[in-house]
Write a protein that holds these residues in place. Structure first.
Motif, PDB file in Angstrom:
ATOM      1  N   GLY A  22     117.861 -10.970  58.427  1.00  0.00           N
ATOM      2  CA  GLY A  22     119.179 -11.299  59.030  1.00  0.00           C
ATOM      3  C   GLY A  22     119.884  -9.953  59.463  1.00  0.00           C
ATOM      4  N   LEU A  23     119.420  -8.796  58.606  1.00  0.00           N
ATOM      5  CA  LEU A  23     119.805  -7.352  58.630  1.00  0.00           C
ATOM      6  C   LEU A  23     119.550  -6.785  60.088  1.00  0.00           C
ATOM      7  N   ASP A  24     118.150  -7.119  60.451  1.00  0.00           N
ATOM      8  CA  ASP A  24     117.368  -6.614  61.746  1.00  0.00           C
ATOM      9  C   ASP A  24     116.260  -7.277  61.991  1.00  0.00           C
ATOM     10  N   ALA A  25     115.877  -7.732  63.089  1.00  0.00           N
ATOM     11  CA  ALA A  25     114.625  -8.515  63.166  1.00  0.00           C
ATOM     12  C   ALA A  25     113.364  -7.697  63.032  1.00  0.00           C
ATOM     13  N   ASP A  26     113.576  -6.238  63.190  1.00  0.00           N
ATOM     14  CA  ASP A  26     112.588  -5.376  62.899  1.00  0.00           C
ATOM     15  C   ASP A  26     112.371  -4.904  61.554  1.00  0.00           C
ATOM     16  N   VAL A  27     113.390  -5.292  60.464  1.00  0.00           N
ATOM     17  CA  VAL A  27     113.137  -4.849  59.063  1.00  0.00           C
ATOM     18  C   VAL A  27     111.896  -4.863  58.474  1.00  0.00           C
ATOM     19  N   ASP A  28     111.380  -4.059  57.819  1.00  0.00           N
ATOM     20  CA  ASP A  28     109.827  -3.954  57.271  1.00  0.00           C
ATOM     21  C   ASP A  28     110.268  -4.237  55.683  1.00  0.00           C
ATOM     22  N   VAL A  29     109.674  -5.364  55.245  1.00  0.00           N
ATOM     23  CA  VAL A  29     109.962  -5.867  54.004  1.00  0.00           C
ATOM     24  C   VAL A  29     108.698  -5.733  53.392  1.00  0.00           C
ATOM     25  N   LEU A  30     108.561  -4.569  52.190  1.00  0.00           N
ATOM     26  CA  LEU A  30     107.214  -4.708  51.426  1.00  0.00           C
ATOM     27  C   LEU A  30     107.586  -5.376  50.204  1.00  0.00           C
ATOM     28  N   GLU A  31     106.580  -5.873  49.479  1.00  0.00           N
ATOM     29  CA  GLU A  31     106.756  -6.770  48.334  1.00  0.00           C
ATOM     30  C   GLU A  31     105.696  -6.131  47.221  1.00  0.00           C
ATOM     31  N   PHE A 101     124.498  -5.171  41.754  1.00  0.00           N
ATOM     32  CA  PHE A 101     124.041  -6.460  40.653  1.00  0.00           C
ATOM     33  C   PHE A 101     124.543  -7.827  41.559  1.00  0.00           C
ATOM     34  N   LEU A 102     123.407  -8.698  41.498  1.00  0.00           N
ATOM     35  CA  LEU A 102     123.892  -9.942  42.340  1.00  0.00           C
ATOM     36  C   LEU A 102     122.892 -10.897  41.432  1.00  0.00           C
ATOM     37  N   THR A 103     123.354 -12.233  41.493  1.00  0.00           N
ATOM     38  CA  THR A 103     122.666 -13.384  40.914  1.00  0.00           C
ATOM     39  C   THR A 103     122.034 -13.895  42.096  1.00  0.00           C
ATOM     40  N   LYS A 104     120.724 -14.587  41.636  1.00  0.00           N
ATOM     41  CA  LYS A 104     120.010 -15.279  42.558  1.00  0.00           C
ATOM     42  C   LYS A 104     120.783 -16.625  42.922  1.00  0.00           C
ATOM     43  N   SER A 105     121.723 -16.914  42.258  1.00  0.00           N
ATOM     44  CA  SER A 105     122.586 -18.313  42.533  1.00  0.00           C
ATOM     45  C   SER A 105     123.328 -18.152  43.684  1.00  0.00           C
ATOM     46  N   GLY A 106     123.447 -16.773  44.117  1.00  0.00           N
ATOM     47  CA  GLY A 106     124.579 -16.341  45.391  1.00  0.00           C
ATOM     48  C   GLY A 106     124.037 -16.888  46.459  1.00  0.00           C
ATOM     49  N   MET A 107     125.014 -16.976  47.704  1.00  0.00           N
ATOM     50  CA  MET A 107     124.524 -17.363  48.894  1.00  0.00           C
ATOM     51  C   MET A 107     123.928 -16.267  49.643  1.00  0.00           C
ATOM     52  N   SER A 108     123.227 -16.659  50.849  1.00  0.00           N
ATOM     53  CA  SER A 108     122.533 -15.629  51.337  1.00  0.00           C
ATOM     54  C   SER A 108     123.315 -14.641  52.350  1.00  0.00           C
ATOM     55  N   GLU A 109     124.452 -15.041  52.573  1.00  0.00           N
ATOM     56  CA  GLU A 109     125.286 -14.246  53.297  1.00  0.00           C
ATOM     57  C   GLU A 109     125.884 -13.219  52.372  1.00  0.00           C
ATOM     58  N   GLU A 110     126.215 -13.436  50.961  1.00  0.00           N
ATOM     59  CA  GLU A 110     126.624 -12.404  50.231  1.00  0.00           C
ATOM     60  C   GLU A 110     125.553 -11.551  49.637  1.00  0.00           C
ATOM     61  N   LEU A 111     124.276 -12.008  49.848  1.00  0.00           N
ATOM     62  CA  LEU A 111     123.256 -10.812  49.768  1.00  0.00           C
ATOM     63  C   LEU A 111     123.253  -9.972  50.933  1.00  0.00           C
ATOM     64  N   LEU A 112     123.361 -10.442  52.200  1.00  0.00           N
ATOM     65  CA  LEU A 112     123.351  -9.550  53.420  1.00  0.00           C
ATOM     66  C   LEU A 112     124.672  -8.750  53.415  1.00  0.00           C
ATOM     67  N   SER A 113     125.725  -9.371  53.009  1.00  0.00           N
ATOM     68  CA  SER A 113     126.960  -8.248  53.020  1.00  0.00           C
ATOM     69  C   SER A 113     127.026  -7.226  52.089  1.00  0.00           C
ATOM     70  N   VAL A 114     126.359  -7.545  50.708  1.00  0.00           N
ATOM     71  CA  VAL A 114     126.379  -6.523  49.716  1.00  0.00           C
ATOM     72  C   VAL A 114     125.143  -5.358  50.171  1.00  0.00           C
ATOM     73  N   THR A 115     124.179  -5.982  50.744  1.00  0.00           N
ATOM     74  CA  THR A 115     122.983  -5.357  51.240  1.00  0.00           C
ATOM     75  C   THR A 115     123.610  -4.068  52.464  1.00  0.00           C
ATOM     76  N   ARG A 116     124.331  -4.360  53.183  1.00  0.00           N
ATOM     77  CA  ARG A 116     125.154  -3.858  54.373  1.00  0.00           C
ATOM     78  C   ARG A 116     125.767  -2.799  53.635  1.00  0.00           C
ATOM     79  N   LEU A 117     126.581  -3.041  52.820  1.00  0.00           N
ATOM     80  CA  LEU A 117     127.590  -2.183  52.066  1.00  0.00           C
ATOM     81  C   LEU A 117     126.679  -1.064  51.467  1.00  0.00           C
ATOM     82  N   VAL A 118     125.745  -1.525  50.711  1.00  0.00           N
ATOM     83  CA  VAL A 118     124.828  -0.460  49.816  1.00  0.00           C
ATOM     84  C   VAL A 118     124.123   0.514  50.911  1.00  0.00           C
TER      85      VAL A 118
END
Length: 218
Positions: A22-31, A101-118
Motif C-alpha cells: 500500500g506504500l508503493d506498488a514497486d516496494v521491495d520487501v525482504l524477509e 513501536f506498534l502492536t500487531k493487533s493494530g489496523m493496516s492503515e495505522e501501520l501504513l501511516s506510521v511507516t510513512r511517518l518514519v
C-alpha cells in the motif's frame, strides 16, 4: 523503496508484505525469520530504507537486536512490532533507538501511516507512553542534566537531523563532505550521550530543540 520484515512466522511476514504494498506498488520487501538472517540481509542491502522487527524472535529479543542494528547500521530506522503491549518494554525499545513501536493487533492503515511517518524521518512515540518518555528517570536522562553545548555548525546539522534529512542530504545542503557531516553527527550523539539518530532526536526534543517547519538552507 526497500523494506526488511523480520518475523519468525511466515504468515505474518506475508501479511506485512501485502500491507506494505500500500506504500508503493514497486516496494521491495525482504524477509527474514531470524535476527541472524536479518543482519546478513542488512549487510548485503546497504540501500535498505526501513526494518520492521518483531520484538519476540527465537534467536534474539528486540532490545538486543536494536543494539546490533545501532552498531552496524546506525542510520537505518526500525519499527518494532509486538503482539503484546507492555509500557515498560515500549519505553525500553524507544530508548534503544527504535523509530516507532506498534502492536500487531493494530489496523493496516495505522501501520501504513506510521511507516510513512518514519520514512519521512519522524519518530512515532505511542501516546500511552509519551508522558512517561518525558520523565527523565524513565527516559534514561539524569534529572538536571545540562543541555549539551554545540557549535553553530553542529546545531545546523542537528536541526536538519530533526527535519529527517540523511547525512548525504545534509552534506549537500551545507556544502560539507560526508566525513565532516559524520563527524558532526558523532559529536551530537556524544553530546546527548546516545548511540543512534533516533535517540538523539528524542533527547533533543527533551532538551528543547524542535524541528523547523521549513528549511531555509535549501
Amino acid at each position: 523503496m526497500k523494506i526488511l520484515v523480520v518475523d519468525d512466522h511466515a504468515l505474518v511476514r506475508e501479511g506485512l508484505r501485502q500491507v506494505l504494498k500500500g506504500l508503493d506498488a514497486d516496494v521491495d520487501v525482504l524477509e527474514a525469520g531470524l535476527c541472524g538472517r536479518a543482519f546478513e540481509l542488512a549487510d548485503q542491502h546497504t540501500d535498505l530504507d526501513l526494518v520492521l522487527l518483531d520484538y519476540h524472535l527465537p534467536d534474539m529479543n528486540g532490545l538486543d537486536a536494536l543494539d546490533v542494528f545501532a552498531r552496524k547500521h546506525p542510520e537505518l530506522p526500525i519499527i518494532v512490532l509486538s503482539g503484546s503491549v507492555n509500557p515498560r518494554v515500549i519505553r525500553q525499545v524507544m530508548n534503544k533507538g527504535a523509530a516507532a513501536f506498534l502492536t500487531k493487533s493494530g489496523m493496516s492503515e495505522e501501520l501504513l501511516s506510521v511507516t510513512r511517518l518514519v520514512l519521512a524521518g519522524d519518530v512515532y512515540v505511542p501516546p500511552e507512553v509519551m508522558a512517561a518518555m518525558a520523565d527523565p528517570s524513565e527516559a534514561g536522562l539524569q534529572a538536571g542534566q545540562p543541555t549539551p553545548q554545540f557549535t553553530p555548525r553542529q546545531e545546523e546539522v542537528l536541526y536538519l537531523l530533526l527535519d529527517g534529512y540523511a547525512n548525504k542530504e545534509i552534506g549537500r545542503m551545507l556544502n560539507l563532505s560526508d566525513e565532516t557531516v559524520k563527524n558532526h553527527v558523532t559529536a551530537i550523539l556524544r553530546g546527548f550521550g546516545v548511540t543512534t539518530r533516533t535517540q538523539a532526536v528524542l533527547a533533543a526534543n527533551r532538551h528543547g530543540y524542535v524541528r523547523s517547519q521549513t528549511s531555509d538552507t535549501d
